[in-house]
Design an enzyme around this catalytic site. Structure first.
Site: not given
Length: 428
Positions: A94, A147, A219, A244
């Site tokens: 992690r 979004y 973004d 994406k």
């Protein structure tokens, strides 16, 4: 009012908190075995080679997949604990792994950033960054056009976390300036909006952030660093849904944030608590996708430009939304996107939503599915997918008219796409 992170900042010009982390930092984290490429090399060269791990035992050209969840301690590990730079050594999955560092180095090189952090999704990147860069009592200025997942986070969850949010028209710098308060900490916008491809005034946002000592978080999913690097225009942190274009093959869910090392270190510490780290195989897929980003984007852009021009002349299409067209209402985007505008095209079919549904039924090449940025073309209707939670009136206020189609243009042969879309349109 709120106390800003790390500093008892006052209102207006006294708000100095965004630049108060003065401790020296090196780029990275990176391992000695990783390739570091010169900044003046081209995008394709950096996409292929930056950050690649050269295995000292085998000399493998590709980065091996390190599935280990933990790593043996040594003198460097103990030194990292003692000196407070545990992000730079392998300790625990992690905290960071060689595969994470490879994709982070590659994204940082492409965005002209010192550092990057990989996440398990784009929403994990957005949530972690915004919670890191604000605190209870703080204020975020954002857009009504973001979004849907981001909008819901800002509208529903940020107030629960003690952050207030103001939604603005992302194209109107005066409205954005008017929304700034003494307790404002972050401006959060997307380079191109979904689904109408509205362009934000990015240089002016960078100047506003500098003048008011705010953090500008952008973004950049729709444009990618191939088309635009927001950090060069005043942004402090850039975020991607790597699901994406960066991944590019519709086989990965991931996110990234990039910026200066000081901001990435802060975001990384929040990631440790929220837990949205990206696994080794996801990192492998993301690195694979990033290697071909530049060559894929060239085809996405060429196909999107050709399709936009074709649709703009089609008798069954009443409007086309794409920056390459002469009627695009935000022409200044071309000043800082010299290589193109990505692979998204939106257009309105004559006959409204019913006709658009018939159009989708007649397509044979594009898949009717959500998401974007993959090698295959994807098509959807905002009214019954991404913006279905809005009323008809609310959609029209955003400019979403009946019959609007969102097309993520893939890398298929453009002639085949045009023929298929023409056949579907004329057969409605």
């Amino acid at each position: 009012m709120s106390k800003a992170i790390g500093d008892p900042a006052g209102p207006g010009a006294d708000r100095k908190w965004s630049n108060n982390l003065r401790r020296g930092r090196v780029p990275g984290p990176r391992l000695p075995e990783q390739r570091v490429m010169d900044d003046d090399l081209g995008m394709s060269t950096r996409s292929v080679h930056s950050g690649t791990y050269i295995d000292p035992a085998t000399g493998s050209v590709g980065t091996p997949i390190f599935t280990s969840s933990t790593y043996e301690f040594n003198e460097h590990t103990y030194g990292a604990f003692d000196q407070g730079h545990i992000r730079d050594v392998p300790i625990y999955g992690r905290y960071g792994t060689p595969n994470q560092w490879v994709v982070q180095e590659k994204v940082a090189a492409l965005e002209n950033a010192e550092s990057a952090v990989a996440f398990a999704s784009g929403m994990a990147a957005i949530t972690t960054a915004l919670l890191t860069l604000t605190n209870r009592g703080g204020h975020i200025v954002s857009s009504r056009d973001v979004y849907g997942g981001t909008y819901n986070l800002l509208r529903e969850d940020m107030p629960q976390f003690g952050r207030d949010v103001t939604f603005t028209d992302p194209t109107d710098i005066r409205e954005i300036e008017a929304a700034v308060r003494p307790e404002t900490q972050v401006l959060f916008f997307e380079t191109l909006t979904n689904p109408l491809l509205k362009s934000i005034p990015l240089p002016e946002l960078g100047e506003l952030a500098r003048r008011e000592n705010l953090l500008l978080v952008i973004d950049n999913t729709f444009l990618t660093p191939y088309c635009l690097r927001p950090l060069d225009l005043g942004a402090h942190v850039v975020i991607h849904s790597a699901t994406k274009y960066l991944g590019g093959h519709s086989d990965l869910t991931a996110g990234v944030a990039a910026g200066s090392r000081k901001y990435m270190d802060r975001i990384w510490t929040e990631l440790l608590k929220l837990g949205g780290s990206l696994d080794a195989f996801g990192c492998f897929l993301l690195e694979r996708g990033l290697k071909t980003l530049a060559v894929r984007m060239r085809t996405h852009i060429e196909n999107a430009n050709l399709l936009a021009a074709f649709l703009n002349e089609h008798p069954r299409v009443t409007a086309v939304h794409h920056p390459s067209l002469s009627g695009y209402p935000y022409p200044r985007l071309r000043e800082w996107c010299a290589t193109g505008f990505g692979g998204m095209v939106s257009f309105e079919v004559e006959g409204g939503d019913e006709a658009a549904l018939k159009f989708l039924d007649r397509l044979t090449i594009p898949a009717v599915a959500t998401s974007l940025g993959g090698v295959e073309s994807l098509v959807s209707l905002p009214f019954n997918t991404s913006h279905s939670f809005l009323t008809v009136r609310q959609r029209r206020e955003l400019g979403i008219q009946p019959g609007l189609v969102r097309l993520s243009v893939g890398i298929e042969d453009s002639a085949d796409l045009i023929t298929d879309i023409d056949t579907a349109l004329t057969g409605i």
